[in-house]
Write a protein that holds these residues in place. Structure first.
Motif, PDB file in Angstrom:
ATOM      1  N   LYS A 175       0.844  -1.195   0.000  1.00 25.93           N
ATOM      2  CA  LYS A 175       0.000   0.000   0.000  1.00 25.93           C
ATOM      3  C   LYS A 175       0.878   1.244   0.000  1.00 25.93           C
ATOM      4  O   LYS A 175       1.660   1.465   0.924  1.00 25.93           O
ATOM      5  CB  LYS A 175      -0.924   0.016   1.212  1.00 25.93           C
ATOM      6  CG  LYS A 175      -1.946   1.147   1.164  1.00 25.93           C
ATOM      7  CD  LYS A 175      -2.798   1.177   2.409  1.00 25.93           C
ATOM      8  CE  LYS A 175      -4.174   0.657   2.080  1.00 25.93           C
ATOM      9  NZ  LYS A 175      -5.082   0.764   3.229  1.00 25.93           N
ATOM     10  N   THR A 197      -3.828   6.621  -3.868  1.00 24.70           N
ATOM     11  CA  THR A 197      -3.311   5.461  -3.147  1.00 24.70           C
ATOM     12  C   THR A 197      -3.297   4.296  -4.119  1.00 24.70           C
ATOM     13  O   THR A 197      -4.280   4.061  -4.827  1.00 24.70           O
ATOM     14  CB  THR A 197      -4.184   5.123  -1.928  1.00 24.70           C
ATOM     15  OG1 THR A 197      -4.140   6.231  -1.015  1.00 24.70           O
ATOM     16  CG2 THR A 197      -3.685   3.875  -1.215  1.00 24.70           C
ATOM     17  N   THR A 248      -2.319   0.082  -4.669  1.00 24.96           N
ATOM     18  CA  THR A 248      -2.040  -1.205  -4.049  1.00 24.96           C
ATOM     19  C   THR A 248      -1.237  -2.017  -5.053  1.00 24.96           C
ATOM     20  O   THR A 248      -1.720  -2.311  -6.153  1.00 24.96           O
ATOM     21  CB  THR A 248      -3.342  -1.932  -3.677  1.00 24.96           C
ATOM     22  OG1 THR A 248      -4.085  -1.098  -2.783  1.00 24.96           O
ATOM     23  CG2 THR A 248      -3.051  -3.262  -2.990  1.00 24.96           C
TER      24      THR A 248
END
Length: 183
Positions: free
Chosen positions: A95, A118, A120
Motif C-alpha cells: 500500500k 493510493t 495497491t
C-alpha cells in the motif's frame, strides 16, 4: 521578435516537454529525503538501475520517500521494481500513498493528510518489464514534489524497493533570469 524599447530580442515562449521522460533526471537531490531509511540502502539507490542495491526501511515496514524536482512536471506513471529480483517477496511494498507538493511530511502527520492517490501493488506490478502504473491525470499536472508513504508490505519486518521510475513531462514555466532589466 524584437523588443523595440530595448532593441534586444524577447525570450522565446516556454514550451511543455513533448515526450515522456524519466523524471529522475531532473530531481533536486538536495531537497529529497527519506524517513525510516536504512543507511546501507538509501533512497538514491532507487535510480541506479540495480535492484540488488535498492532501498530498504530501517525499523519497520513503513517508509516515507520525498522527491523534489528542479522544475514543475506532469507525472503520468510510476513503476516500482522488486528488491533483489524478488529474492524476498515479503519485503515488497503493497500500500503506497502518493502526496503532491507537500514538504516536510513525517510519520506524525502523514496519516492526517489525504493523498492525491493510493495504489495497491501486487507482486506482478513489481516485476521487471511490466507496465508502469498510470496515475490520475488531472491530479498530477503541476507537480514540484512527490511524497510516497509506504504504509504496508507483504508481511516482512522491513520494506525493500529495488528501483523507482517516474515518467512524465516538464511543464512550461517562465525563467525570470531570461528577462533583462529595462531602462
Amino acid at each position: 521578435m524584437i523588443n523595440s524599447a530595448a532593441g534586444a530580442p524577447e525570450p522565446s515562449p516556454a514550451e511543455d516537454g513533448n515526450s515522456l521522460i524519466d523524471l529522475s533526471t531532473i530531481l533536486d537531490k538536495s531537497a529529497c529525503y527519506a524517513r525510516n531509511e536504512n543507511s546501507g540502502f538509501p533512497w538514491g539507490n532507487l535510480f541506479i538501475g540495480d535492484s540488488r542495491l535498492g532501498m530498504q526501511s530501517d525499523a519497520d515496514e513503513q517508509l516515507i520517500i520525498h522527491l523534489s524536482f528542479q522544475e514543475f512536471v506532469r507525472v503520468k506513471s510510476i513503476k516500482f521494481d522488486e528488491f533483489n529480483n524478488g529474492a524476498n517477496p515479503d519485503l515488497n511494498p503493497v500500500k503506497v500513498h502518493i502526496h503532491i507538493n507537500r514538504n516536510n511530511l513525517g510519520f506524525e502527520d502523514i496519516e492526517d493528510v489525504d493523498p492525491a492517490q493510493t495504489i495497491t501493488l501486487t507482486a506482478s506490478d513489481l516485476k521487471e518489464g511490466t507496465s508502469p502504473i498510470d496515475l490520475y491525470f488531472v491530479k498530477f499536472q503541476r507537480v514540484k514534489s512527490l511524497t510516497f508513504y509506504i504504509e504496508e508490505n507483504e508481511g516482512g519486518d522491513v520494506t525493500a524497493i529495488g528501483g523507482l521510475r517516474i515518467m512524465g513531462k516538464t511543464v512550461a514555466t517562465t525563467n525570470m533570469k531570461d528577462f533583462k532589466k529595462q531602462g
